[in-house]
Motif scaffolding. Sequence first.
Motif, PDB file in Angstrom:
ATOM      1  N   SER A 147     -52.239 -38.531  -4.189  1.00 36.21           N
ATOM      2  CA  SER A 147     -53.392 -37.743  -4.594  1.00 36.21           C
ATOM      3  C   SER A 147     -54.564 -38.009  -3.658  1.00 36.21           C
ATOM      4  O   SER A 147     -54.545 -38.970  -2.891  1.00 36.21           O
ATOM      5  CB  SER A 147     -53.790 -38.076  -6.022  1.00 36.21           C
ATOM      6  N   TYR A 148     -55.554 -37.155  -3.729  1.00 38.68           N
ATOM      7  CA  TYR A 148     -56.799 -37.373  -2.983  1.00 38.68           C
ATOM      8  C   TYR A 148     -57.976 -37.097  -3.913  1.00 38.68           C
ATOM      9  O   TYR A 148     -57.800 -36.560  -5.000  1.00 38.68           O
ATOM     10  CB  TYR A 148     -56.839 -36.496  -1.735  1.00 38.68           C
ATOM     11  N   ARG A 149     -59.159 -37.537  -3.484  1.00 40.67           N
ATOM     12  CA  ARG A 149     -60.315 -37.446  -4.364  1.00 40.67           C
ATOM     13  C   ARG A 149     -61.305 -36.410  -3.857  1.00 40.67           C
ATOM     14  O   ARG A 149     -61.503 -36.267  -2.651  1.00 40.67           O
ATOM     15  CB  ARG A 149     -61.019 -38.801  -4.451  1.00 40.67           C
ATOM     16  N   LEU A 150     -61.924 -35.706  -4.801  1.00 41.85           N
ATOM     17  CA  LEU A 150     -63.023 -34.798  -4.482  1.00 41.85           C
ATOM     18  C   LEU A 150     -64.184 -35.157  -5.387  1.00 41.85           C
ATOM     19  O   LEU A 150     -63.995 -35.695  -6.468  1.00 41.85           O
ATOM     20  CB  LEU A 150     -62.613 -33.344  -4.734  1.00 41.85           C
ATOM     21  N   GLU A 151     -65.383 -34.832  -4.922  1.00 35.29           N
ATOM     22  CA  GLU A 151     -66.556 -35.035  -5.764  1.00 35.29           C
ATOM     23  C   GLU A 151     -67.210 -33.699  -6.044  1.00 35.29           C
ATOM     24  O   GLU A 151     -67.117 -32.767  -5.236  1.00 35.29           O
ATOM     25  CB  GLU A 151     -67.562 -35.964  -5.070  1.00 35.29           C
ATOM     26  N   ALA A 152     -67.865 -33.620  -7.188  1.00 34.47           N
ATOM     27  CA  ALA A 152     -68.621 -32.416  -7.523  1.00 34.47           C
ATOM     28  C   ALA A 152     -69.780 -32.846  -8.393  1.00 34.47           C
ATOM     29  O   ALA A 152     -69.616 -33.686  -9.267  1.00 34.47           O
ATOM     30  CB  ALA A 152     -67.737 -31.417  -8.265  1.00 34.47           C
ATOM     31  N   SER A 153     -70.969 -32.289  -8.120  1.00 33.68           N
ATOM     32  CA  SER A 153     -72.113 -32.649  -8.961  1.00 33.68           C
ATOM     33  C   SER A 153     -72.531 -31.449  -9.800  1.00 33.68           C
ATOM     34  O   SER A 153     -72.513 -30.306  -9.338  1.00 33.68           O
ATOM     35  CB  SER A 153     -73.272 -33.158  -8.105  1.00 33.68           C
ATOM     36  N   PHE A 154     -72.860 -31.757 -11.034  1.00 33.46           N
ATOM     37  CA  PHE A 154     -73.235 -30.711 -11.985  1.00 33.46           C
ATOM     38  C   PHE A 154     -74.573 -31.068 -12.610  1.00 33.46           C
ATOM     39  O   PHE A 154     -74.901 -32.250 -12.764  1.00 33.46           O
ATOM     40  CB  PHE A 154     -72.195 -30.607 -13.105  1.00 33.46           C
ATOM     41  N   ASP A 155     -75.356 -30.020 -13.011  1.00 31.80           N
ATOM     42  CA  ASP A 155     -76.599 -30.278 -13.749  1.00 31.80           C
ATOM     43  C   ASP A 155     -76.290 -30.849 -15.113  1.00 31.80           C
ATOM     44  O   ASP A 155     -77.022 -31.680 -15.632  1.00 31.80           O
ATOM     45  CB  ASP A 155     -77.382 -28.968 -13.926  1.00 31.80           C
ATOM     46  N   ASN A 156     -75.208 -30.371 -15.706  1.00 32.42           N
ATOM     47  CA  ASN A 156     -74.868 -30.790 -17.067  1.00 32.42           C
ATOM     48  C   ASN A 156     -73.351 -30.690 -17.211  1.00 32.42           C
ATOM     49  O   ASN A 156     -72.773 -29.657 -16.917  1.00 32.42           O
ATOM     50  CB  ASN A 156     -75.557 -29.850 -18.070  1.00 32.42           C
ATOM     51  N   ILE A 157     -72.723 -31.781 -17.643  1.00 32.58           N
ATOM     52  CA  ILE A 157     -71.266 -31.731 -17.763  1.00 32.58           C
ATOM     53  C   ILE A 157     -70.827 -31.453 -19.198  1.00 32.58           C
ATOM     54  O   ILE A 157     -69.637 -31.372 -19.472  1.00 32.58           O
ATOM     55  CB  ILE A 157     -70.601 -33.036 -17.273  1.00 32.58           C
ATOM     56  N   GLY A 158     -71.777 -31.303 -20.120  1.00 33.81           N
ATOM     57  CA  GLY A 158     -71.408 -30.990 -21.499  1.00 33.81           C
ATOM     58  C   GLY A 158     -70.504 -32.066 -22.062  1.00 33.81           C
ATOM     59  O   GLY A 158     -70.807 -33.248 -21.967  1.00 33.81           O
ATOM     60  N   GLY A 159     -69.383 -31.682 -22.629  1.00 35.72           N
ATOM     61  CA  GLY A 159     -68.491 -32.655 -23.285  1.00 35.72           C
ATOM     62  C   GLY A 159     -67.327 -33.070 -22.420  1.00 35.72           C
ATOM     63  O   GLY A 159     -66.274 -33.427 -22.940  1.00 35.72           O
ATOM     64  N   LEU A 160     -67.507 -33.039 -21.089  1.00 39.13           N
ATOM     65  CA  LEU A 160     -66.390 -33.397 -20.197  1.00 39.13           C
ATOM     66  C   LEU A 160     -66.018 -34.867 -20.378  1.00 39.13           C
ATOM     67  O   LEU A 160     -66.881 -35.735 -20.418  1.00 39.13           O
ATOM     68  CB  LEU A 160     -66.793 -33.137 -18.746  1.00 39.13           C
ATOM     69  N   LYS A 161     -64.712 -35.117 -20.497  1.00 39.00           N
ATOM     70  CA  LYS A 161     -64.252 -36.485 -20.723  1.00 39.00           C
ATOM     71  C   LYS A 161     -63.431 -36.967 -19.545  1.00 39.00           C
ATOM     72  O   LYS A 161     -62.925 -36.158 -18.763  1.00 39.00           O
ATOM     73  CB  LYS A 161     -63.388 -36.540 -21.984  1.00 39.00           C
ATOM     74  N   LEU A 162     -63.292 -38.283 -19.451  1.00 43.55           N
ATOM     75  CA  LEU A 162     -62.406 -38.855 -18.449  1.00 43.55           C
ATOM     76  C   LEU A 162     -60.988 -38.364 -18.684  1.00 43.55           C
ATOM     77  O   LEU A 162     -60.578 -38.162 -19.817  1.00 43.55           O
ATOM     78  CB  LEU A 162     -62.421 -40.388 -18.538  1.00 43.55           C
ATOM     79  N   ARG A 163     -60.253 -38.169 -17.601  1.00 47.42           N
ATOM     80  CA  ARG A 163     -58.871 -37.701 -17.636  1.00 47.42           C
ATOM     81  C   ARG A 163     -58.754 -36.263 -18.120  1.00 47.42           C
ATOM     82  O   ARG A 163     -57.676 -35.794 -18.441  1.00 47.42           O
ATOM     83  CB  ARG A 163     -57.974 -38.598 -18.492  1.00 47.42           C
ATOM     84  N   ALA A 164     -59.895 -35.549 -18.191  1.00 45.02           N
ATOM     85  CA  ALA A 164     -59.814 -34.129 -18.524  1.00 45.02           C
ATOM     86  C   ALA A 164     -59.115 -33.407 -17.376  1.00 45.02           C
ATOM     87  O   ALA A 164     -59.230 -33.815 -16.222  1.00 45.02           O
ATOM     88  CB  ALA A 164     -61.217 -33.579 -18.743  1.00 45.02           C
ATOM     89  N   PRO A 165     -58.366 -32.345 -17.668  1.00 47.41           N
ATOM     90  CA  PRO A 165     -57.636 -31.679 -16.587  1.00 47.41           C
ATOM     91  C   PRO A 165     -58.542 -30.880 -15.660  1.00 47.41           C
ATOM     92  O   PRO A 165     -59.599 -30.397 -16.067  1.00 47.41           O
ATOM     93  CB  PRO A 165     -56.682 -30.758 -17.353  1.00 47.41           C
ATOM     94  N   VAL A 166     -58.124 -30.772 -14.413  1.00 48.53           N
ATOM     95  CA  VAL A 166     -58.735 -29.870 -13.447  1.00 48.53           C
ATOM     96  C   VAL A 166     -57.732 -28.748 -13.248  1.00 48.53           C
ATOM     97  O   VAL A 166     -56.577 -29.002 -12.910  1.00 48.53           O
ATOM     98  CB  VAL A 166     -59.012 -30.596 -12.110  1.00 48.53           C
ATOM     99  N   LYS A 167     -58.169 -27.518 -13.502  1.00 52.03           N
ATOM    100  CA  LYS A 167     -57.215 -26.410 -13.465  1.00 52.03           C
ATOM    101  C   LYS A 167     -57.645 -25.385 -12.434  1.00 52.03           C
ATOM    102  O   LYS A 167     -58.843 -25.113 -12.273  1.00 52.03           O
ATOM    103  CB  LYS A 167     -57.143 -25.723 -14.832  1.00 52.03           C
ATOM    104  N   ALA A 168     -56.671 -24.821 -11.757  1.00 49.98           N
ATOM    105  CA  ALA A 168     -56.908 -23.667 -10.904  1.00 49.98           C
ATOM    106  C   ALA A 168     -55.968 -22.582 -11.393  1.00 49.98           C
ATOM    107  O   ALA A 168     -54.755 -22.797 -11.462  1.00 49.98           O
ATOM    108  CB  ALA A 168     -56.625 -24.010  -9.444  1.00 49.98           C
ATOM    109  N   ALA A 169     -56.525 -21.437 -11.775  1.00 46.83           N
ATOM    110  CA  ALA A 169     -55.743 -20.338 -12.346  1.00 46.83           C
ATOM    111  C   ALA A 169     -54.914 -20.817 -13.539  1.00 46.83           C
ATOM    112  O   ALA A 169     -53.806 -20.347 -13.769  1.00 46.83           O
ATOM    113  CB  ALA A 169     -54.837 -19.710 -11.284  1.00 46.83           C
ATOM    114  N   GLY A 170     -55.441 -21.795 -14.288  1.00 43.80           N
ATOM    115  CA  GLY A 170     -54.753 -22.269 -15.479  1.00 43.80           C
ATOM    116  C   GLY A 170     -53.723 -23.355 -15.233  1.00 43.80           C
ATOM    117  O   GLY A 170     -53.188 -23.925 -16.171  1.00 43.80           O
TER     118      GLY A 170
END
Lengths: 162, 268
Positions: free
Chosen positions: A39-62
């Motif tokens: 695997s490789y790592r990416l970073e992304a910054s958000f103003d507000n992540i809401g209820g995002l949790k660790l180990r939440a999935p990252v999905k592309a087209a589902g």
Amino acid sequence: MNKATIDLWVGIFVTIGIGAIVFLALKVGNLMSLETKPSYRLEASFDNIGGLKLRAPVKAAGVIVGRVESVRLDPKTYEAVVTLRMDDGYQFSKDTIAQILTSGLLGEVYIGLEAGGDPAMLADGQRVAKTQSAVVIEKLISQFLFDKASSGPTPSTGPSAK
Amino acid sequence: MPADAIARGFRRVGNGTMRAIARAGFATRFFLAVLYHSPAAFHRLQLTVREIYFAGVLSLVVIMVSGLFVGMVLGLQGYDALNKYGAGDSLGIFVGLSLVRELGPVVAGLLFASRAGSAVTAEIGLMKTTEQLSAMEMMAVDPLARIVAPRFWGGVISMPLLAALFSVMGVFGAYLVGVRLIGVDSGTFWGNMRAGIEFWPDVTNGIIKSTVFGIAVSLIAVFEGYDANPTAEGVSAATTRTVVGGSLAILALDFVLTVFMFRGLGTV
């Protein structure tokens, strides 16, 4: 009860016990999902992540293409910096948009990636430039109420009339 | 006169406290002594294997049947509740998480305390009553190494395996009811379960819990047996204390462990 019989039964017991643990690991839990894949790592910054949790999935087209590895607050910009652990088999272009989405009204929070058209791909450790924050329903409701109040026939009663 | 009565009340409280502290101290020293004599239990492995047979293999039937029925009831009740919110498809993750994290270790531990713990206490207590332990000491055989340590380790080794079997049978029971009887899609059932349950930390936390319960129940069982009054009444009281104390210890430890394990699962 002689020694050989006891040994036999204990052997059977320990074997099916360990088999049960392996079953829990493979069939019930998903031990073999991403940990073993490169695997490789990416970073992304958000103003507000809401209820995002660790180990939440990252999905592309589902399709799940990675998981959220860590979340921290940037002390300078006060933005949430999310580290994504991406499956090595998927590459994304530099102008990919990362959004924080919710599956259904009450479902889990995940990060959705929308690929762009840039031929250059994001490499390990790079940052996703375009992001869209979580939609916080309370803010939406209050915005809606304030809009109602300010555009209503009796503006003096509205909380944000002035 | 009332001053006398008050003093007597205080004396009773004080006496009770002192005895509780002394017992706790004795239990701690006993635990350390068992650990000190543990190499003997593995040096003479046959003794420990024999205890795994009595504590583990003979508990298999009750553990597996209970797991199956708990799983089937979870399947029915869970589907009923989840389906009210149109979430009947989440049955797999609901059943899997509750079994792996909580019900597997806790219910298997409670059954283990009553099935195996009570037997160990009664056995050691009766050995003490019939002066077999004293006889061993006379023959320069340490009963801690020969009797207590193998029973302790037999329980500690059996418990996580029994808890895992309980969880697997529970999942199987829920599969029977949910998929075969009610008609949840088989792929959805297993897929949701695997998507929602991670080996680390969910399954490993269950294993840690059941190991801790195994240590607690086995220690209580051998201690109560060793500490029993050498009379028929004493042995029966010690057996009762093993089941009651072991069950309460499991529930209390479960709460404490759950609090610690959930700290790491927050947003950050």
